[in-house]
Design a protein around this motif. Structure first.
Motif, PDB file in Angstrom:
ATOM      1  N   UNK A 138       0.826  -1.209   0.000  1.00 26.50           N
ATOM      2  CA  UNK A 138       0.000   0.000   0.000  1.00 26.50           C
ATOM      3  C   UNK A 138       0.854   1.250   0.000  1.00 26.50           C
ATOM      4  N   UNK A 139       0.389   2.271  -0.693  1.00 25.35           N
ATOM      5  CA  UNK A 139       1.080   3.549  -0.758  1.00 25.35           C
ATOM      6  C   UNK A 139       0.323   4.540   0.111  1.00 25.35           C
ATOM      7  N   UNK A 140       1.061   5.337   0.846  1.00 23.76           N
ATOM      8  CA  UNK A 140       0.409   6.231   1.791  1.00 23.76           C
ATOM      9  C   UNK A 140       0.917   7.646   1.606  1.00 23.76           C
ATOM     10  N   UNK A 141       0.021   8.588   1.779  1.00 20.59           N
ATOM     11  CA  UNK A 141       0.315   9.993   1.516  1.00 20.59           C
ATOM     12  C   UNK A 141       1.083  10.587   2.692  1.00 20.59           C
ATOM     13  N   UNK A 142       2.343  10.861   2.499  1.00 18.89           N
ATOM     14  CA  UNK A 142       3.149  11.489   3.535  1.00 18.89           C
ATOM     15  C   UNK A 142       2.991  13.010   3.415  1.00 18.89           C
ATOM     16  N   UNK A 143       3.256  13.810   4.477  1.00 21.13           N
ATOM     17  CA  UNK A 143       3.859  13.380   5.736  1.00 21.13           C
ATOM     18  C   UNK A 143       2.903  12.662   6.686  1.00 21.13           C
ATOM     19  N   UNK A 144       1.594  12.717   6.450  1.00 26.53           N
ATOM     20  CA  UNK A 144       0.680  12.031   7.367  1.00 26.53           C
ATOM     21  C   UNK A 144      -0.449  11.360   6.609  1.00 26.53           C
ATOM     22  N   UNK A 145      -0.629  10.078   6.919  1.00 26.51           N
ATOM     23  CA  UNK A 145      -1.763   9.349   6.363  1.00 26.51           C
ATOM     24  C   UNK A 145      -2.994   9.622   7.231  1.00 26.51           C
ATOM     25  N   UNK A 146      -4.138   9.901   6.577  1.00 26.62           N
ATOM     26  CA  UNK A 146      -5.363  10.209   7.328  1.00 26.62           C
ATOM     27  C   UNK A 146      -6.463   9.189   7.074  1.00 26.62           C
ATOM     28  N   UNK A 147      -6.212   8.237   6.175  1.00 28.02           N
ATOM     29  CA  UNK A 147      -7.187   7.184   5.912  1.00 28.02           C
ATOM     30  C   UNK A 147      -6.476   5.942   5.406  1.00 28.02           C
ATOM     31  N   UNK A 148      -7.131   4.791   5.559  1.00 25.75           N
ATOM     32  CA  UNK A 148      -6.506   3.526   5.173  1.00 25.75           C
ATOM     33  C   UNK A 148      -7.582   2.510   4.823  1.00 25.75           C
ATOM     34  N   UNK A 149      -7.379   1.819   3.714  1.00 24.81           N
ATOM     35  CA  UNK A 149      -8.251   0.714   3.317  1.00 24.81           C
ATOM     36  C   UNK A 149      -7.508  -0.575   3.638  1.00 24.81           C
ATOM     37  N   UNK A 150      -7.993  -1.333   4.640  1.00 27.24           N
ATOM     38  CA  UNK A 150      -7.284  -2.522   5.122  1.00 27.24           C
ATOM     39  C   UNK A 150      -7.693  -3.770   4.345  1.00 27.24           C
ATOM     40  N   UNK A 151      -6.716  -4.635   4.149  1.00 25.68           N
ATOM     41  CA  UNK A 151      -7.018  -5.929   3.529  1.00 25.68           C
ATOM     42  C   UNK A 151      -6.515  -7.097   4.377  1.00 25.68           C
ATOM     43  N   UNK A 152      -5.835  -6.797   5.488  1.00 25.26           N
ATOM     44  CA  UNK A 152      -5.312  -7.853   6.371  1.00 25.26           C
ATOM     45  C   UNK A 152      -6.158  -7.955   7.630  1.00 25.26           C
ATOM     46  N   UNK A 153      -6.147  -9.129   8.262  1.00 26.30           N
ATOM     47  CA  UNK A 153      -6.829  -9.309   9.541  1.00 26.30           C
ATOM     48  C   UNK A 153      -5.987  -8.663  10.641  1.00 26.30           C
ATOM     49  N   UNK A 154      -6.594  -7.759  11.400  1.00 27.34           N
ATOM     50  CA  UNK A 154      -5.888  -7.063  12.471  1.00 27.34           C
ATOM     51  C   UNK A 154      -6.855  -6.774  13.607  1.00 27.34           C
ATOM     52  N   UNK A 155      -6.304  -6.427  14.761  1.00 23.65           N
ATOM     53  CA  UNK A 155      -7.103  -5.872  15.848  1.00 23.65           C
ATOM     54  C   UNK A 155      -6.761  -4.393  15.951  1.00 23.65           C
ATOM     55  N   UNK A 188     -10.994  -5.608   4.681  1.00 16.65           N
ATOM     56  CA  UNK A 188     -11.436  -5.927   6.045  1.00 16.65           C
ATOM     57  C   UNK A 188     -12.038  -4.719   6.761  1.00 16.65           C
ATOM     58  N   UNK A 189     -11.592  -3.501   6.429  1.00 16.64           N
ATOM     59  CA  UNK A 189     -12.140  -2.302   7.075  1.00 16.64           C
ATOM     60  C   UNK A 189     -11.586  -1.054   6.402  1.00 16.64           C
ATOM     61  N   UNK A 190     -12.259   0.059   6.642  1.00 17.01           N
ATOM     62  CA  UNK A 190     -11.737   1.381   6.275  1.00 17.01           C
ATOM     63  C   UNK A 190     -11.506   2.143   7.573  1.00 17.01           C
ATOM     64  N   UNK A 191     -10.295   2.667   7.738  1.00 18.51           N
ATOM     65  CA  UNK A 191      -9.942   3.447   8.922  1.00 18.51           C
ATOM     66  C   UNK A 191      -9.782   4.908   8.541  1.00 18.51           C
ATOM     67  N   UNK A 192     -10.333   5.809   9.367  1.00 19.03           N
ATOM     68  CA  UNK A 192     -10.227   7.251   9.128  1.00 19.03           C
ATOM     69  C   UNK A 192      -9.724   7.914  10.410  1.00 19.03           C
ATOM     70  N   UNK A 193      -8.816   8.854  10.287  1.00 18.09           N
ATOM     71  CA  UNK A 193      -8.289   9.599  11.424  1.00 18.09           C
ATOM     72  C   UNK A 193      -9.397  10.460  12.037  1.00 18.09           C
ATOM     73  N   UNK A 194      -9.512  10.430  13.357  1.00 21.53           N
ATOM     74  CA  UNK A 194     -10.564  11.181  14.031  1.00 21.53           C
ATOM     75  C   UNK A 194     -10.224  12.670  14.108  1.00 21.53           C
ATOM     76  N   UNK A 195     -11.231  13.502  14.413  1.00 20.60           N
ATOM     77  CA  UNK A 195     -10.995  14.902  14.723  1.00 20.60           C
ATOM     78  C   UNK A 195     -10.868  15.808  13.513  1.00 20.60           C
ATOM     79  N   UNK A 196     -11.345  15.377  12.352  1.00 28.58           N
ATOM     80  CA  UNK A 196     -11.286  16.212  11.152  1.00 28.58           C
ATOM     81  C   UNK A 196     -12.696  16.682  10.790  1.00 28.58           C
TER      82      UNK A 196
END
Length: 320
Positions: A138-155, A188-196
């Protein structure tokens, strides 16, 4: 003299010498005796050059510097949020669900329904970074990633309840809970940074949903500029739709209003923020996100979204 009118030097300075929007002092002259200042390209906030190096905080959402007579809200991961962005900020996973439904409806309106139920979680920066390290690719937007599309099993640790703002404008009483993600499909999930703010959260969500849509519809592994570019096109399209549908609205946006499922940008402040987020996408200088967006945007303008997606599926590239 100013034209035909004489001024005392002190009066002329008071009327015509620019003041810094951060420290409220007169902007100093440089060694050559010229008034030199910096200005944000979108907000045109004028400030002394020294504030770029004196640790003056910037809002993590709109990039405006914190004026000395204003206190930004300090999030618990080091980010600062201005009061205008705080007004529509989305702070926990439940609060984000109506916006998630809006994005799903937006995709359905494009005849691009995401068939699988993909969990959406709002997370802190540390949880997002840990999840990013757990992904194999996966490629992520630096300097800070604010969202992520997951494909692996994680907690993943998700934010359960909106935190309170306490003394010194600091976020406190953050309540989180672990969420175990199981793999039922390629996402598996979409993660978004809170507080925006709502519109920024929505544009990040529209971007990550496009990653999910591509994976769930069997698209090959694409070049980074093509995949991130077309995801930015969808984020830009969603913002455009929100700003268009909210053009006749005078309803003020409040933190409580962000929990309801509302279409379009509300207050003038929120509309201006939406225009800034569009500007950020359009003026991004990175080769992957910026150049990728501009190539994808031109292709969609020329051929339409369905034909562009078909061409990407067949060739892995944008049509020209």
């Amino acid at each position: 003299m100013n034209g035909n009118y004489p001024y005392h030097k002190s009066c002329y300075k008071e009327h015509y010498h620019p003041k810094c929007d951060v420290c409220k002092h007169f902007i100093p002259t440089n060694p050559a005796g010229l008034i030199e200042y910096r200005a944000h390209p979108f907000w045109v906030q004028k400030y002394c050059p020294s504030h770029e190096h004196d640790r003056t905080p910037r809002c993590c959402s709109c990039e405006r510097m914190e004026p000395r007579d204003t206190r930004y809200v300090a999030l618990n991961d080091g980010r600062k949020l201005c009061l205008e962005c705080l007004d529509s900020a989305i702070m926990d996973t439940n609060e984000c669900q109506p916006l998630y439904l809006d994005i799903q409806e937006f995709y359905e309106g494009l005849n691009m329904k995401v068939q699988q139920q993909v969990p959406l979680l709002l997370v802190e920066r540390q949880a997002l970074n840990e999840a990013m390290e757990g992904e194999k690719s996966g490629h992520h937007h630096m300097p800070e990633t604010r969202g992520l599309c997951l494909s692996e099993e994680q907690t993943v640790s998700t934010i359960l309840r909106r935190p309170k703002i306490g003394n010194g404008n600091r976020v406190m009483n953050m309540i989180t809970e672990p969420c175990k993600l199981t793999r039922r499909c390629d996402v598996t999930a979409v993660l978004i940074l809170y507080g925006l703010p709502r519109l920024l959260t929505g544009s990040i969500l529209a971007h990550e949903m496009m990653h999910a849509w591509l994976r769930l519809n069997g698209y090959r592994t694409l070049a980074q500029d093509v995949e991130e570019g077309i995801c930015q096109v969808l984020a830009h399209m969603w913002l455009d739709a929100e700003l268009t549908s909210g053009s006749g609205s005078n309803v003020a946006s409040t933190s409580s209003a962000s929990t309801s499922s509302k279409k379009g940008a509300g207050s003038q402040c929120e509309r201006k923020l939406g225009q800034f987020f569009k500007h950020q996408i359009e003026s991004d200088t990175s080769l992957v996100y910026g150049a990728g967006f501009r190539a994808g945007h031109q292709a969609v303008l020329k051929y339409g979204l369905p034909a562009t997606l078909k061409h990407i599926q067949l060739t892995g590239n944008f049509p020209y």
